[in-house]
Design a protein around this motif. Sequence first.
Motif, PDB file in Angstrom:
ATOM      1  N   GLU A  73       0.816  -1.227   0.000  1.00  0.00           N
ATOM      2  CA  GLU A  73       0.000   0.000   0.000  1.00  0.00           C
ATOM      3  C   GLU A  73       0.839   1.261   0.000  1.00  0.00           C
ATOM      4  O   GLU A  73       0.328   2.347  -0.260  1.00  0.00           O
ATOM      5  CB  GLU A  73      -0.975  -0.016   1.183  1.00  0.00           C
ATOM      6  N   MET A  74       2.158   1.146   0.293  1.00  0.00           N
ATOM      7  CA  MET A  74       2.995   2.347   0.337  1.00  0.00           C
ATOM      8  C   MET A  74       3.270   2.921  -1.064  1.00  0.00           C
ATOM      9  O   MET A  74       3.800   4.014  -1.191  1.00  0.00           O
ATOM     10  CB  MET A  74       4.316   2.040   1.037  1.00  0.00           C
ATOM     11  N   ARG A  75       2.944   2.183  -2.104  1.00  0.00           N
ATOM     12  CA  ARG A  75       3.161   2.714  -3.456  1.00  0.00           C
ATOM     13  C   ARG A  75       2.085   3.766  -3.788  1.00  0.00           C
ATOM     14  O   ARG A  75       2.397   4.890  -4.140  1.00  0.00           O
ATOM     15  CB  ARG A  75       3.140   1.576  -4.490  1.00  0.00           C
ATOM     16  N   ARG A  76       0.815   3.390  -3.614  1.00  0.00           N
ATOM     17  CA  ARG A  76      -0.249   4.341  -3.961  1.00  0.00           C
ATOM     18  C   ARG A  76      -0.821   5.073  -2.754  1.00  0.00           C
ATOM     19  O   ARG A  76      -1.414   6.127  -2.887  1.00  0.00           O
ATOM     20  CB  ARG A  76      -1.377   3.607  -4.693  1.00  0.00           C
ATOM     21  N   PHE A  77      -0.698   4.468  -1.571  1.00  0.00           N
ATOM     22  CA  PHE A  77      -1.332   5.072  -0.398  1.00  0.00           C
ATOM     23  C   PHE A  77      -0.364   5.299   0.753  1.00  0.00           C
ATOM     24  O   PHE A  77      -0.636   4.876   1.880  1.00  0.00           O
ATOM     25  CB  PHE A  77      -2.513   4.208   0.061  1.00  0.00           C
ATOM     26  N   PRO A  78       0.783   5.994   0.530  1.00  0.00           N
ATOM     27  CA  PRO A  78       1.635   6.321   1.682  1.00  0.00           C
ATOM     28  C   PRO A  78       0.893   7.356   2.534  1.00  0.00           C
ATOM     29  O   PRO A  78       0.021   8.063   2.009  1.00  0.00           O
ATOM     30  CB  PRO A  78       2.874   6.937   1.024  1.00  0.00           C
TER      31      PRO A  78
END
Length: 397
Positions: free
Chosen positions: A385-390
Amino acid sequence: MIPRILIVAGSDSGGGAGIQADIKTASMLGAHAMTAITAITAQNTLGVDAVHPIPTEMVLAQVDCVLRDIGVDAVKIGMIGSARTAAALAERLAELPGLPIVFDPVMVATSGASLADEATIAAFERLMRVATVTTPNLPELKALSGMSILDKGAQRAAAQSLVARRGCAVLVKGGHAKGRQVTDRLFQPAREGAAPEVEWTDPRIDSEATHGTGCTLSSAIACELAKDWSLPEAVARARRFVRIAMQDAGGLGQGHGPMAQQSVRLDLNQSRWSPMLNHVTLPTRDLSASEHFWRLLGLRQIVRADERYARFETEGGATLSLEAEEELPAPVVFLECGDLDLTVAYLKAQGLAFTQEPRDENGGWREARLSDPSGNIVCLYQAGEMRRFPPWRLADA
Ligand SMILES: Nc1ncnc2c1ncn2[C@@H]1O[C@H](COP(=O)(O)OP(=O)(O)OP(=O)(O)O)[C@@H](O)[C@H]1O
Ligand SMILES: Cc1ncc(CO)c(N)n1
């Protein structure tokens, strides 16, 4: 071979939970979804207007029909409709030893409406006996165990007693607990190599899109078990799917809205070995000018860090970053792995040399680097999720 998932559950007309959430989840995780519908509900994000159970014979007819022809790699059981259906289904599934079975003991909808009467809840015992794992939320853990769930110790005792009495693993979901973190805990029967207790904690997502989280989680676990991930690996991957689907929800309806399973596309690598191309980082000489160019092309900016870094999301979910030329002299192609450390160890054994071993980077990505024969930089990584939702995703993106 496409994993074949049999979903035995109820229909949610609002498309947020039940069979609808299950099919969306299985489809996004690359599985083939088959269904035995146990009940039809007239339901939206605010509540349940009516429930129409399907006769037990018809539920079993659906199960038998698909088993006979298509076959099955894992089963997910959700809303069951009646005590009679629960007992009959348990009997049928007992004839299929070794098949992964995920049982979500649905009792109450997120809106508060009851989806199982007392007799049905009593019959859940039989389904737990055939299940690989049962996935109660906290009120369900209390009802199934008849024990207190007031604190962590009491929850552990309740879950362990269910594991001992019913013989299945128990995943206690923490969505109903209070606090800024959400913790799910898996309790497994004593088996060689199986950790008796595994715990996952992540920041609570501030969202109304919590309708169907339990259905989605259990279906995702079934899909991952069908792909031969171990139970803790399957739970970890399913939790990531749930979190990303919650974060991308579109705010539909006036109550607890549906998640966005349909937009979890390039976020979780479904394969153990093949990497997935989902991100590129390019050097930039003038960040503002480059940002303007890429926005004009139609990409949506999701991250801006000082004067040196920006990230964009493209249609379909691939991302593109820009980084100041002083820090990044050449483009980097990013391939996301299902298990980075395993992939790197395998590739090294095949003779590939890495310029960077797997390591956790500041942005929350775990990365390893190597070069292709022409000197192009390749980054194998895992970001989830850190790619699109950091946490630093732009608020208006
Ligand atoms: N606000 C949240 N932020 C992050 N994760 C959440 C949140 N709410 C629920 N989850 C996760 O969603 C999954 C389902 O948990 P939950 O306790 O909500 O189950 P449930 O009550 O059965 O769901 P349902 O709403 O479908 O009935 C768990 O993995 C839990 O950690
Ligand atoms: C049909 C159905 N199954 C499960 C749930 C649990 O969220 C629901 N609300 N509706």
